[in-house]
Structure formats: C-alpha cells, structure tokens
Design an enzyme around this catalytic site. Structure first.
Site, short mmCIF file in Angstrom:
data_model
loop_
_atom_site.label_atom_id
_atom_site.label_comp_id
_atom_site.label_asym_id
_atom_site.label_seq_id
_atom_site.Cartn_x
_atom_site.Cartn_y
_atom_site.Cartn_z
N CYS A 1 1.97 -2.03 -0.44
CA CYS A 1 1.03 -1.72 -1.51
C CYS A 1 -0.37 -1.61 -0.92
O CYS A 1 -0.77 -2.46 -0.12
CB CYS A 1 1.01 -2.81 -2.57
SG CYS A 1 2.61 -3.50 -3.00
N GLU B 1 -5.60 -1.17 -11.63
CA GLU B 1 -5.21 -0.04 -10.79
C GLU B 1 -4.49 1.04 -11.55
O GLU B 1 -3.75 0.78 -12.51
CB GLU B 1 -4.32 -0.53 -9.64
CG GLU B 1 -5.02 -1.47 -8.70
CD GLU B 1 -4.18 -1.84 -7.50
OE1 GLU B 1 -4.78 -2.13 -6.44
OE2 GLU B 1 -2.94 -1.84 -7.60
#
Length: 262
Positions: free
Chosen positions: A120, A183
C-alpha cells in the site's frame, strides 16, 4: 487507536487464536534484518525525505487539486480533517491464486504492526509519470516502484501490463488521533510468481494464503488490521478473489466505492 478503527476491526478480531493453529499449507515468514529503530528513523535522511514526498490532493471525484507532503496528508487536524489524497492498494497473488498478506513494521508512522494486503502506498508528484491517469498508468508505475521498495520485487518481473486496475475506494480513518488516512484508493490486482526480499523497515511478516483457507486464517492473527483492508475485505475482497480469472468482467472504473467505518 481511534474508535472508528477499533469498530472496523471487530469482525476480524472477535475470534483470536494462537498462530500455531493456522492452516499448515499457508506459507508464513517473519522478516529479519537490520531494521531501523524508531529513534534511528527520526534521524534517517531517507526517512525524512519520504515524509516530504508529494502526494496528490484530490476532490471527492478524484480530480487533482494540488500536492502536499506525505506527512501533512496523514496528520489529523483538531477538527478531525485529514486531506483527501490518492493512494493504491496492491493485492498480489501467486500463480496458484494464493494472496500475499503482510504485517507492517513497527517503524511505520501510520498503523504500525498491523496486518494488511500485499503493498500500500501513494503515487507521488516527485516521480515523473505517476500523475498520468489513463488506465491508471501513473498508479501502476507507483505500485511497481513501491513493490520493489517494500518487498524487493524486481520491477521487470511485474510489467505494467499485468497489473489490473479494479476500481477506486474512498474511505477515512483517524488512526491513533495524530496520524490517520483519508484516501481515494486505487485497487490493483496482480497474479505473478515473484522473488521476494522484504524490507525489514517496512514489513515484519509475510504470508501467502490460499482462498479456501482464508476464512480460518484471519482469526489466527492477533493484533489489528489496517482500516482499508478491513473495509475492502468486508465489502468486496472475496468476490474479487473468486473472480481472479475474470477480472476484466468485474472492473469498474466509473464508480467510486465509498466505504465508511460503522
């Protein structure tokens, strides 16, 4: 940790068993090496430089508004605001269809010692081409770069054309109250056998988990899971995994999935 994060993790931590009870066919490896301490990280020039990396600020429809440092993009402000920025989550499968999971290093600023998907991170303004949007090519370049940094995967072993951009996920989590996430997360699926050499400053444990053992494996891991993985698991992961051989049919590049901690 913040209440949202604890609530989102409830379904993953209700049944906690010893790791020795995990299915025996799962490949699990603890990462050893000269991992930096938190005090050393604070003085590490590379670490300091990474905090200054420029993430892409976006609006709710994923339109780029500007750039801000990685550190700024993860700071929780007094009113709970966290700047919305682009990110990606890679789900890496081997040719057998087993999913690579990792445990984040204790040195991570956000969600240390938490289990999560394969890799990630963020596309960055200070890397040429990572702002390109057609077919998420900039995201794929960033994922290739980060897979090399975190997991030691040679960039030529994962060409861009085998990366499958599935969809985007919008979520927010206040983490420990100082550093959190907000996000617009691109989900990338990759199926490839690769050589791994994890960076101990980033990753403390890896596991390859078969689909038919995943449900039994999850409760054996003590500790927290990252909020984005928790939400993706709750809403979509098993469906996507079950369609690993038909990813073109399940892609959705128009709709942004908006997940909330409940």
């Amino acid at each position: 940790m913040g209440n949202n994060w604890n609530t989102a993790n409830t379904m993953l931590t209700t049944l906690v068993k010893s790791i020795t009870n995990a299915p025996k066919t799962i490949i699990k490896r603890t990462i050893t090496g000269a991992a930096a301490t938190k005090s050393n990280l604070a003085q590490d020039p590379q670490h300091e430089a990474m905090l200054k990396d420029q993430c892409f600020l976006v609006d709710d429809d994923d339109k780029i508004l500007g750039q801000a440092s990685k550190q700024h993009c993860h700071l929780v402000q007094e009113n709970g605001h966290i700047p919305l920025h682009r990110a990606f989550s890679v789900f890496l499968f081997n040719k057998k269809g087993d999913l690579l999971l990792q445990k984040r290093s204790s040195n991570k600023i956000t969600y240390p010692d938490c289990y999560t998907n394969s890799c990630c991170s963020h596309p960055l303004g200070n890397f040429a081409g990572e702002e390109e949007e057609e077919d998420a090519i900039g995201i794929k370049r960033a994922a290739q770069r980060r897979l090399n940094y975190e997991l030691g995967i040679a960039t030529d072993s994962i060409p861009l054309d085998i990366m499958h951009y599935i969809t985007r996920v919008h979520y927010k989590d206040e983490g420990n109250g100082k550093y959190g996430e907000h996000e617009l997360d691109y989900v990338i699926f990759i199926q490839q056998d690769v050589q791994l050499k994890p960076n101990p400053n980033e990753v403390s444990e890896i596991s390859f988990v078969p689909r038919n053992e995943f449900d039994n494996f999850v409760p054996t891991l003590t500790g927290q899971w990252t909020p984005w993985f928790t939400l993706i698991l709750k809403h979509r992961l098993k469906f996507w995994w079950d369609n690993l051989n038909a990813l073109e049919e399940i892609k959705d590049h128009k709709k942004i999935l908006r997940f909330k901690n409940e």
